[in-house]
Motif scaffolding. Sequence first.
Motif, short mmCIF file in Angstrom:
data_model
loop_
_atom_site.label_atom_id
_atom_site.label_comp_id
_atom_site.label_asym_id
_atom_site.label_seq_id
_atom_site.Cartn_x
_atom_site.Cartn_y
_atom_site.Cartn_z
N ARG A 224 0.93 -1.19 0.02
CA ARG A 224 -0.07 0.14 -0.03
C ARG A 224 0.78 1.16 0.18
O ARG A 224 2.18 1.02 0.36
N THR A 225 0.47 2.34 -0.58
CA THR A 225 1.05 3.43 -0.52
C THR A 225 0.77 4.63 0.80
O THR A 225 -0.63 4.56 1.07
N ILE A 226 1.89 4.90 1.44
CA ILE A 226 1.53 5.70 2.47
C ILE A 226 1.72 7.16 1.97
O ILE A 226 2.76 7.46 1.16
N ASP A 227 0.94 8.24 2.21
CA ASP A 227 1.05 9.48 1.65
C ASP A 227 0.22 10.36 2.68
O ASP A 227 -1.06 10.42 2.74
N TYR A 228 1.05 11.24 3.39
CA TYR A 228 0.12 12.11 4.37
C TYR A 228 0.94 13.49 4.40
O TYR A 228 2.25 13.47 4.31
N PRO A 229 0.19 14.44 4.71
CA PRO A 229 0.58 16.03 4.60
C PRO A 229 1.05 16.36 5.96
O PRO A 229 0.00 15.89 7.09
N VAL A 230 2.06 17.09 6.30
CA VAL A 230 2.10 17.89 7.53
C VAL A 230 1.71 19.61 7.21
O VAL A 230 2.67 20.01 6.37
N GLU A 231 0.58 19.98 7.67
CA GLU A 231 0.11 21.33 7.41
C GLU A 231 0.37 22.18 8.47
O GLU A 231 -0.12 21.67 9.61
N LEU A 232 0.74 23.24 7.94
CA LEU A 232 0.97 24.38 9.01
C LEU A 232 -0.47 25.18 8.67
O LEU A 232 -0.80 25.58 7.83
N VAL A 233 -1.28 25.14 9.94
CA VAL A 233 -2.74 25.80 9.85
C VAL A 233 -2.95 26.73 10.99
O VAL A 233 -2.29 27.06 11.89
N ARG A 234 -3.92 27.66 10.67
CA ARG A 234 -4.37 28.60 11.65
C ARG A 234 -5.78 27.94 12.20
O ARG A 234 -6.58 27.70 11.53
N ASP A 235 -5.96 28.54 13.31
CA ASP A 235 -7.39 28.13 14.07
C ASP A 235 -7.58 26.82 13.60
O ASP A 235 -8.96 26.71 13.10
N VAL A 236 -7.17 25.79 14.24
CA VAL A 236 -7.43 24.36 13.65
C VAL A 236 -8.98 24.03 14.14
O VAL A 236 -9.57 23.12 13.60
N TRP A 237 -9.46 24.66 15.27
CA TRP A 237 -10.78 24.22 15.77
C TRP A 237 -11.82 25.27 15.11
O TRP A 237 -13.11 24.94 15.38
N GLY A 238 -11.39 26.18 14.65
CA GLY A 238 -12.45 27.25 13.75
C GLY A 238 -13.07 28.12 14.64
O GLY A 238 -14.14 28.40 14.44
N LEU A 239 -12.66 28.41 15.96
CA LEU A 239 -13.35 29.01 17.08
C LEU A 239 -12.77 30.16 17.16
O LEU A 239 -13.42 31.10 17.85
N ARG A 240 -11.45 30.62 16.87
CA ARG A 240 -11.04 32.15 17.28
C ARG A 240 -11.33 33.08 16.06
O ARG A 240 -11.59 34.30 16.50
N GLU A 241 -11.14 32.81 14.90
CA GLU A 241 -11.43 34.04 14.12
C GLU A 241 -12.77 33.76 13.07
O GLU A 241 -12.78 32.74 12.35
N GLU A 242 -13.41 34.72 13.18
CA GLU A 242 -14.77 34.88 12.27
C GLU A 242 -14.36 34.58 10.63
O GLU A 242 -13.54 35.24 10.42
N GLY A 243 -15.13 33.53 10.02
CA GLY A 243 -14.84 33.52 8.71
C GLY A 243 -13.47 32.96 8.08
O GLY A 243 -13.17 33.09 7.04
N SER A 244 -12.72 32.38 9.10
CA SER A 244 -11.53 31.50 8.71
C SER A 244 -11.73 30.49 7.92
O SER A 244 -12.84 29.67 8.27
N ARG A 245 -10.66 29.90 7.27
CA ARG A 245 -11.06 28.58 6.50
C ARG A 245 -11.22 27.46 7.41
O ARG A 245 -10.36 27.41 8.66
N ASP A 246 -11.90 26.69 7.03
CA ASP A 246 -12.25 25.52 8.19
C ASP A 246 -11.10 24.27 7.46
O ASP A 246 -11.13 23.63 6.63
N VAL A 247 -10.13 24.00 8.27
CA VAL A 247 -8.89 23.37 8.09
C VAL A 247 -9.12 21.72 8.49
O VAL A 247 -8.36 21.06 7.98
N LEU A 248 -10.18 21.83 9.38
CA LEU A 248 -10.30 20.29 9.80
C LEU A 248 -11.51 19.46 8.48
O LEU A 248 -11.30 18.35 8.75
N ALA A 249 -12.39 20.23 8.34
CA ALA A 249 -13.46 19.81 7.42
C ALA A 249 -13.15 18.94 6.54
O ALA A 249 -13.53 17.48 6.17
N PRO A 250 -11.70 19.01 5.73
CA PRO A 250 -11.62 18.12 4.63
C PRO A 250 -11.02 16.56 5.16
O PRO A 250 -11.02 15.90 4.46
#
Length: 591
Positions: A224-250
């Motif tokens: 099997r192929t293993i393939d995973y990213p390490v991403e630098l994100v802001r506001d991972v829980w989507g709680l701090r910034e109004e309108g910020s990109r939802d980084v967990l949803a994908p």
Amino acid sequence: MTVTYDQSVTDFPATPERERGPSLLGRLTAEDIRPCRTIVSAGLLHPDNLTLLRELSPAKRLLVISAGMRKPQLLRYLDAQCDRGHLDGYYAVPEHLASPDAYPFPDVVDSLARAARSAGLARRDAFLIHDCHPAAAAALAAAALFRRHTPAVRVVTDLACLRPALSGGPVRLRGAVGVTPRQSTVAIDLDGIAATPPPVAPPRADPPGRPTAPPVVREQASRRTIDYPVELVRDVWGLREEGSRDVLAPWLPERARVFAVVDAYSRQAVDDVTRSLRTRWEHREISGFGVRPVTVTAGTKSLAAARDLITRFDSAGLGPHDRILAVGGGTLLDLVGTAALVYRGATPYMRVPTTLVGFIDAGIGLKVGVDTAGGKNLFGGYHPPLACLVDTAFLDTLPDAEIRCGLAEAIKIAAVVDGELFDLIERSFTDLLDHADTLDARRILALSVAGMLRELAANPFEDTLRRLPDFGHEYGHLLESHSPLRPRHGEAVSVGMAVSTRIAVATGRLDPGEYRRLVTLLRRVGLPVHDPCCTPARLAGWLPDICAHKGGSPHLVICTSMGTGDFIDSVDELSPAVFTDVGRALAEDSR
Ligand SMILES: NC(=O)c1ccc[n+]([C@@H]2O[C@H](COP(=O)([O-])OP(=O)(O)OC[C@H]3O[C@@H](n4cnc5c(N)ncnc54)[C@H](O)[C@@H]3O)[C@@H](O)[C@H]2O)c1
């Protein structure tokens, strides 16, 4: 095997735009190939037949799990191989461990790990599993998890064991536990099979016949192929910034259930995860969620804690469509990763590290493990996450001592693979300690992740035990377990780096000026370079432990200049005079 690294990350602005999505810190791509061999041989246990020995190679010591009528034949065969110098020794576990039907997971696996440790099994040694169905499943699982994978050869001399041995797939134990070994070998002894008695007659313990024909070998492999990213994100829980990109949803499949295990270092940390998941549930993005807070202590990374999580995953009925979320420092990530590895034969999970060690080391690799049998990480494996999401906001609450530990891991990778990163840390490590979100702080993070991923991609399953990221960890792990000061992981690694670097000087492999540069940086960061355990006798006395973990040779990582790593591969280089020098120098340098 490749690792892609988005160079723009090192050049990104000090304060990213709010709309800016995740930045890729790196991606790990590797092929996971698990070979599976079946050997059919006549006279397999005849002392002159080397087929079984070849399958066990390069093992020199064995843990033997055997029950039944043909055990004496097997032991005679092994005695003959020891007499001829092919093996250094073996330890046959007591009968009750070879028929552990009554033992639940993880007790039997733990007992076998303890037996393997006291039998002196090193990495690359092997388990020999013989005629002990149904105990064979527990023995195979123990081998698969001991020291993150110990080869196992299963010898089948009984018709009743043949089908289960050849059934393939994960080894299943009671309690929703399943383990897929990295490699599997089944050796079928035709003499035993032919002598299998009808169900009522007492079995004959026939002497093995002479080997008459070469063995028949069938080789397969799962891939099997293993393939995973390490991403630098802001506001991972989507709680701090109004309108910020939802980084967990994908990362959350539609209608999945999410089970988060959260490092309970603060009430807020647990509440944030709960609020984020509850909102998703209310918006019907996920079909359910659970949050399990875990208070991290010295005993958190244990088999009992892993079993507790597995029971909770099972009670929640988690399946492959659902998601396990590990949120915490290296301790919690290792614990959850281990539970996910063995829950139903490996279940997908995500990592959200909350410490600097988690950002640049524990969160981004494949390794998971818990402590057992008095040893660090003796039970575990390789279980890549679906993704690792790095949100530097977690650093805001991280105590200075933990930032220092993260810097120890950054210095580790810099010292052996990246001289430019070493210079940068020397110049700007205070940015991280000051919690300043500067370009240099981010470059330290990005370059540390990139250096680590490059090393991991080249050797994802530790097929070679000459690993540069082990720098400082050989002695570090032992100090972590044995020092009366109970150092943190990063503090122990710091002392371990000082020890190995001084060894490099004492063996003539490093300029003393470079050693001084490393020790000076560690001390400026506020990390220790000495420990009461660093006596010449203790350091020399730990060599067998180090060799056991590295397959029989020390493969001690040293740097030969800042940014370039190498190895000491033979104990012959490590004379008592070397350790005398190390003990004296470290004591002086810590004053
Ligand atoms: N699997 C790997 O490849 C790997 C690599 C490196 C380290 N490790 C393991 O990681 C462990 C050490 O991890 P660590 O250094 O991250 O420490 P840790 O996970 O033990 O955390 C240290 C302390 O910080 C607390 N904490 C976590 N996040 C916090 C935050 N944002 N704010 C405030 N407090 C916070 C924790 O509750 C804990 O009390 C060791 O067990 C080590 O073996 C594993």
